[in-house]
Design a protein around this motif. Structure first.
Motif, mmCIF file in Angstrom:
data_model
loop_
_atom_site.group_PDB
_atom_site.id
_atom_site.type_symbol
_atom_site.label_atom_id
_atom_site.label_comp_id
_atom_site.label_asym_id
_atom_site.label_seq_id
_atom_site.Cartn_x
_atom_site.Cartn_y
_atom_site.Cartn_z
ATOM 1 N N GLU A 182 -0.969 -0.277 6.958
ATOM 2 C CA GLU A 182 -0.566 -0.427 5.558
ATOM 3 C C GLU A 182 -1.349 -1.527 4.856
ATOM 4 O O GLU A 182 -1.313 -1.607 3.626
ATOM 5 C CB GLU A 182 0.925 -0.765 5.476
ATOM 6 C CG GLU A 182 1.852 0.286 6.019
ATOM 7 C CD GLU A 182 3.293 -0.158 5.954
ATOM 8 O OE1 GLU A 182 3.773 -0.458 4.840
ATOM 9 O OE2 GLU A 182 3.951 -0.242 7.012
ATOM 10 N N THR A 218 -0.782 1.541 -4.198
ATOM 11 C CA THR A 218 -1.569 1.026 -3.080
ATOM 12 C C THR A 218 -3.022 0.827 -3.497
ATOM 13 O O THR A 218 -3.660 -0.177 -3.143
ATOM 14 C CB THR A 218 -1.482 2.000 -1.887
ATOM 15 O OG1 THR A 218 -0.101 2.201 -1.539
ATOM 16 C CG2 THR A 218 -2.229 1.461 -0.684
ATOM 17 N N TYR A 325 -0.056 4.858 2.482
ATOM 18 C CA TYR A 325 1.225 4.599 1.846
ATOM 19 C C TYR A 325 2.284 5.185 2.763
ATOM 20 O O TYR A 325 2.229 6.375 3.108
ATOM 21 C CB TYR A 325 1.344 5.222 0.458
ATOM 22 C CG TYR A 325 2.738 5.009 -0.074
ATOM 23 C CD1 TYR A 325 3.108 3.789 -0.612
ATOM 24 C CD2 TYR A 325 3.720 5.997 0.067
ATOM 25 C CE1 TYR A 325 4.409 3.546 -1.021
ATOM 26 C CE2 TYR A 325 5.026 5.765 -0.334
ATOM 27 C CZ TYR A 325 5.364 4.534 -0.883
ATOM 28 O OH TYR A 325 6.660 4.303 -1.266
#
Length: 365
Positions: A182, A218, A325
């Motif tokens: 992430e 993101t 994500y």
């Protein structure tokens, strides 16, 4: 050829074809409306069967979630059924078996697909693509010995393609074994770097789905942390005269990202298209490293396809990683699912250039 003979031919063809798909989605399927016995020649019957297959294939109905978008299962059964009926009438058309097999791949029925590929191979034992398909899907099914047998046959027929297939397997194995993350690696995009964000189907009114907005959130964080990185936004399925690429660009610009950094790719209609179209943008700007952003259940497929696409477009030596994500907790996705792996294998072949459907007018990679 008279109508009586056509009726006799169709009796056999219809008996050979699969029964009507018994799924909950049947009401969404495209049903054939032709009275085949009203047609005059065998060619007309085959043409009509193939046109019915095209209608089912092009039906707008889809199964879609963050990592996978596909045709309705019932529609793909109709595609298979019509192709096999046509094959009964034109048994030299081995292409019809290959197309039917790939329709079964889309329906995740790999065993049935292998049967059809093997049936085609019995007619054309030196067919390069058939050995490649069987090497791939036997490997997917865990039949390593059978896969190796077809790889050896392929090496004798076309050594270059056999080497490419080995490279595809190695790429998939490496990407699948790489942990999802992430957070981006620091410094990866400092020089000649690019951020590539994969689109997601728009809502019917042309607005962005929450999944796509989450991917953009993101993207924004990574773009702010890497102000020199190019940003490629890829997605071109229109809804209400809008495309994913354009809406993604507008969203980022509204958040303060310079338009000079952004490349809109407004033509891709699948992850394969994302990779093929975007790879030229990466080549033109001589990108050394690209970070692909998508949902966690999708990024591994994206990376495999971008790597394969870049083999032909360059730039030479480009590397990729992914930023996920977390549409699902990453712990749940640590072990890749069979469905996700199937999609990776299937689309790797398409990106490499192998056609799924090769029976005109049903032609599609």
């Amino acid at each position: 050829m008279n109508k009586t003979l056509i009726s006799l031919l169709l009796t056999g063809a219809l008996a050979f074809g699969a029964s009507a798909p018994a799924t909950a989605d049947l009401e969404h399927a495209v049903q054939a409306s032709a009275q085949y016995t009203d047609l005059v020649t065998k060619r007309e019957v085959v043409d009509k069967l193939l046109n019915d297959a095209v209608s089912a294939f092009k039906s707008p109905a889809r199964v879609s979630h963050a990592g996978f978008t596909a045709k309705m299962p019932s529609n793909m059964e109709i595609v298979t059924d019509r192709l096999l009926q046509a094959y009964q009438l034109e048994p030299y058309r081995t292409d019809l078996l290959i197309s039917a097999a790939n329709a079964q791949i889309y329906n995740k029925n790999v065993d049935r697909a292998i049967e059809l590929f093997e049936q085609a191979l019995s007619v054309a034992p030196d067919d390069i693509d058939l050995h490649a398909y069987l090497a791939v899907w036997q490997k997917f099914n865990g039949n390593e010995a059978e896969s190796q047998k077809h790889r050896q046959a392929l090496a004798k027929l076309n050594a270059g393609k056999a080497q490419d297939l080995t490279r595809i397997f190695q790429t998939i194995d490496r990407v699948v074994a790489t942990p999802l993350k992430e957070k981006a690696d620091k410094g990866a995009l400092d020089k000649n770097g690019a951020i590539v964000t994969l689109g997601y189907a728009l809502n019917p009114d042309g607005s962005m789905h929450s999944i796509l907005i989450e991917r953009l959130e993101t993207t924004l964080k990574l773009a702010q942390a890497n102000p020199k990185a190019l940003i490629v936004l890829t997605g071109g399925v229109p809804q209400n005269h809008k495309t994913e690429g354009k809406l993604m660009a507008d969203w980022l610009i509204a958040k303060g990202v310079s338009a000079d950094r952004i490349i809109e790719e407004n033509y891709a209609t699948s992850t394969v298209g994302n990779a093929l179209f975007s790879s030229y943008a990466l080549a033109r700007h001589k990108i050394k490293h690209a970070t692909i952003i998508s949902s966690a259940s999708h990024v591994r497929r994206g990376q495999v396809l971008f790597e394969i696409a870049s083999w032909q477009t360059g730039p030479s030596g480009i590397t990729f990683d992914t930023l996920a994500y977390p549409d699902k907790p990453l712990k749940e996705l640590k072990q890749i699912s069979k469905g996700e792996l199937l999609g990776i294998y299937r689309d790797a072949l398409r990106t490499y250039g192998m056609w799924s459907y090769r029976s005109y007018p049903l032609e599609s990679r």
